[in-house]
Scaffold this motif. Sequence first.
Motif, PDB file in Angstrom:
ATOM      1  N   MET A  98      -9.347   7.142 -13.802  1.00  0.00           N
ATOM      2  CA  MET A  98      -9.810   8.494 -13.503  1.00  0.00           C
ATOM      3  C   MET A  98     -10.011   8.745 -12.002  1.00  0.00           C
ATOM      4  O   MET A  98     -10.223   9.885 -11.590  1.00  0.00           O
ATOM      5  CB  MET A  98     -11.115   8.781 -14.262  1.00  0.00           C
ATOM      6  N   VAL A  99      -9.945   7.710 -11.194  1.00  0.00           N
ATOM      7  CA  VAL A  99     -10.099   7.881  -9.746  1.00  0.00           C
ATOM      8  C   VAL A  99      -8.887   8.641  -9.224  1.00  0.00           C
ATOM      9  O   VAL A  99      -7.737   8.245  -9.455  1.00  0.00           O
ATOM     10  CB  VAL A  99     -10.221   6.497  -9.052  1.00  0.00           C
ATOM     11  N   GLU A 100      -9.162   9.729  -8.555  1.00  0.00           N
ATOM     12  CA  GLU A 100      -8.079  10.546  -7.989  1.00  0.00           C
ATOM     13  C   GLU A 100      -7.636   9.939  -6.665  1.00  0.00           C
ATOM     14  O   GLU A 100      -8.457   9.616  -5.807  1.00  0.00           O
ATOM     15  CB  GLU A 100      -8.560  11.981  -7.759  1.00  0.00           C
ATOM     16  N   LEU A 101      -6.332   9.795  -6.498  1.00  0.00           N
ATOM     17  CA  LEU A 101      -5.779   9.236  -5.262  1.00  0.00           C
ATOM     18  C   LEU A 101      -5.234  10.364  -4.388  1.00  0.00           C
ATOM     19  O   LEU A 101      -4.559  11.269  -4.894  1.00  0.00           O
ATOM     20  CB  LEU A 101      -4.653   8.255  -5.583  1.00  0.00           C
ATOM     21  N   PRO A 102      -5.499  10.299  -3.093  1.00  0.00           N
ATOM     22  CA  PRO A 102      -4.893  11.296  -2.195  1.00  0.00           C
ATOM     23  C   PRO A 102      -3.381  11.124  -2.161  1.00  0.00           C
ATOM     24  O   PRO A 102      -2.853  10.052  -2.482  1.00  0.00           O
ATOM     25  CB  PRO A 102      -5.508  10.983  -0.828  1.00  0.00           C
ATOM     26  N   LYS A 103      -2.668  12.173  -1.789  1.00  0.00           N
ATOM     27  CA  LYS A 103      -1.198  12.132  -1.801  1.00  0.00           C
ATOM     28  C   LYS A 103      -0.636  11.103  -0.832  1.00  0.00           C
ATOM     29  O   LYS A 103       0.416  10.527  -1.079  1.00  0.00           O
ATOM     30  CB  LYS A 103      -0.631  13.515  -1.472  1.00  0.00           C
ATOM     31  N   ASP A 104      -1.331  10.873   0.262  1.00  0.00           N
ATOM     32  CA  ASP A 104      -0.808   9.934   1.257  1.00  0.00           C
ATOM     33  C   ASP A 104      -1.293   8.502   1.024  1.00  0.00           C
ATOM     34  O   ASP A 104      -1.327   7.690   1.935  1.00  0.00           O
ATOM     35  CB  ASP A 104      -1.195  10.404   2.672  1.00  0.00           C
ATOM     36  N   THR A 105      -1.646   8.170  -0.220  1.00  0.00           N
ATOM     37  CA  THR A 105      -2.132   6.837  -0.538  1.00  0.00           C
ATOM     38  C   THR A 105      -1.000   5.818  -0.415  1.00  0.00           C
ATOM     39  O   THR A 105       0.164   6.120  -0.660  1.00  0.00           O
ATOM     40  CB  THR A 105      -2.695   6.812  -1.982  1.00  0.00           C
ATOM     41  N   ASN A 106      -1.378   4.622  -0.077  1.00  0.00           N
ATOM     42  CA  ASN A 106      -0.446   3.497   0.043  1.00  0.00           C
ATOM     43  C   ASN A 106       0.358   3.359  -1.256  1.00  0.00           C
ATOM     44  O   ASN A 106      -0.208   3.436  -2.353  1.00  0.00           O
ATOM     45  CB  ASN A 106      -1.267   2.236   0.321  1.00  0.00           C
ATOM     46  N   PRO A 107       1.686   3.134  -1.169  1.00  0.00           N
ATOM     47  CA  PRO A 107       2.512   2.989  -2.383  1.00  0.00           C
ATOM     48  C   PRO A 107       2.046   1.850  -3.289  1.00  0.00           C
ATOM     49  O   PRO A 107       2.166   1.952  -4.510  1.00  0.00           O
ATOM     50  CB  PRO A 107       3.910   2.713  -1.829  1.00  0.00           C
ATOM     51  N   ALA A 108       1.509   0.806  -2.734  1.00  0.00           N
ATOM     52  CA  ALA A 108       1.029  -0.314  -3.555  1.00  0.00           C
ATOM     53  C   ALA A 108      -0.141   0.128  -4.437  1.00  0.00           C
ATOM     54  O   ALA A 108      -0.239  -0.241  -5.618  1.00  0.00           O
ATOM     55  CB  ALA A 108       0.608  -1.477  -2.661  1.00  0.00           C
ATOM     56  N   VAL A 109      -1.031   0.958  -3.873  1.00  0.00           N
ATOM     57  CA  VAL A 109      -2.169   1.471  -4.646  1.00  0.00           C
ATOM     58  C   VAL A 109      -1.671   2.407  -5.742  1.00  0.00           C
ATOM     59  O   VAL A 109      -2.178   2.404  -6.870  1.00  0.00           O
ATOM     60  CB  VAL A 109      -3.179   2.177  -3.711  1.00  0.00           C
ATOM     61  N   GLN A 110      -0.659   3.223  -5.411  1.00  0.00           N
ATOM     62  CA  GLN A 110      -0.082   4.116  -6.419  1.00  0.00           C
ATOM     63  C   GLN A 110       0.545   3.313  -7.570  1.00  0.00           C
ATOM     64  O   GLN A 110       0.425   3.689  -8.732  1.00  0.00           O
ATOM     65  CB  GLN A 110       0.949   5.035  -5.776  1.00  0.00           C
TER      66      GLN A 110
END
Length: 199
Positions: A98-110
């Motif tokens: 449920m944690v929202e990730l910002p659009k510019d988040t690291n690809p590994a985190v995505q």
Amino acid sequence: MSQYKEGPAAEENAAPAPQADTPHDLEPGTEIQQLQAELEKFRAESGENLDRFLRAKAEVENVRKRGEVDVSTARKYAIERFAAEIVAVRDSLELARMVELPKDTNPAVQKMHEGLDLTLKLLDSTFEKFGLTVVDPQGQKFNPEHHQAISMVDSAEVLPNHVVTVVQKGFLLNDRLLRPAMVVVARGATNPKDPAAQA
């Protein structure tokens, strides 16, 4: 004349004289009555024995059926303790998802976020195979058998006695409640000017 005299011992060794036939102690009518009484006694005993046999047979059948039900129940709910522990793991995965990730988040985190989605889908598929279902009563009528109300709030959007918020989802194991859903329930908006509310 013989030198030997027959003494008392010779008399003892002699064969006993045949006795005359003794008549029956009972008259024929009395003997028939006695045999009929014995027959009735044996009939009663055989009836009691048959009754005991049928009762024992029924008891064995009941024990067999109870055993089958117990085995079936044991198989059906054998994972209950394990399931109660694993649902907490699912809760943690769902909270992480449920944690929202910002659009510019690291690809590994995505990618990790996508991995959480796949893990939750896999876990839900496994739960389904073993008869474990999620109780998510958002917007449904409050059901005390499956829900646990932790508070009540006034709400104009949600009908009274309906779930406003699900704090923690519940779970059923083959239709048996494993964990109730923790919910906030609508009390219903009260309008003091409304005469129906005052009544």
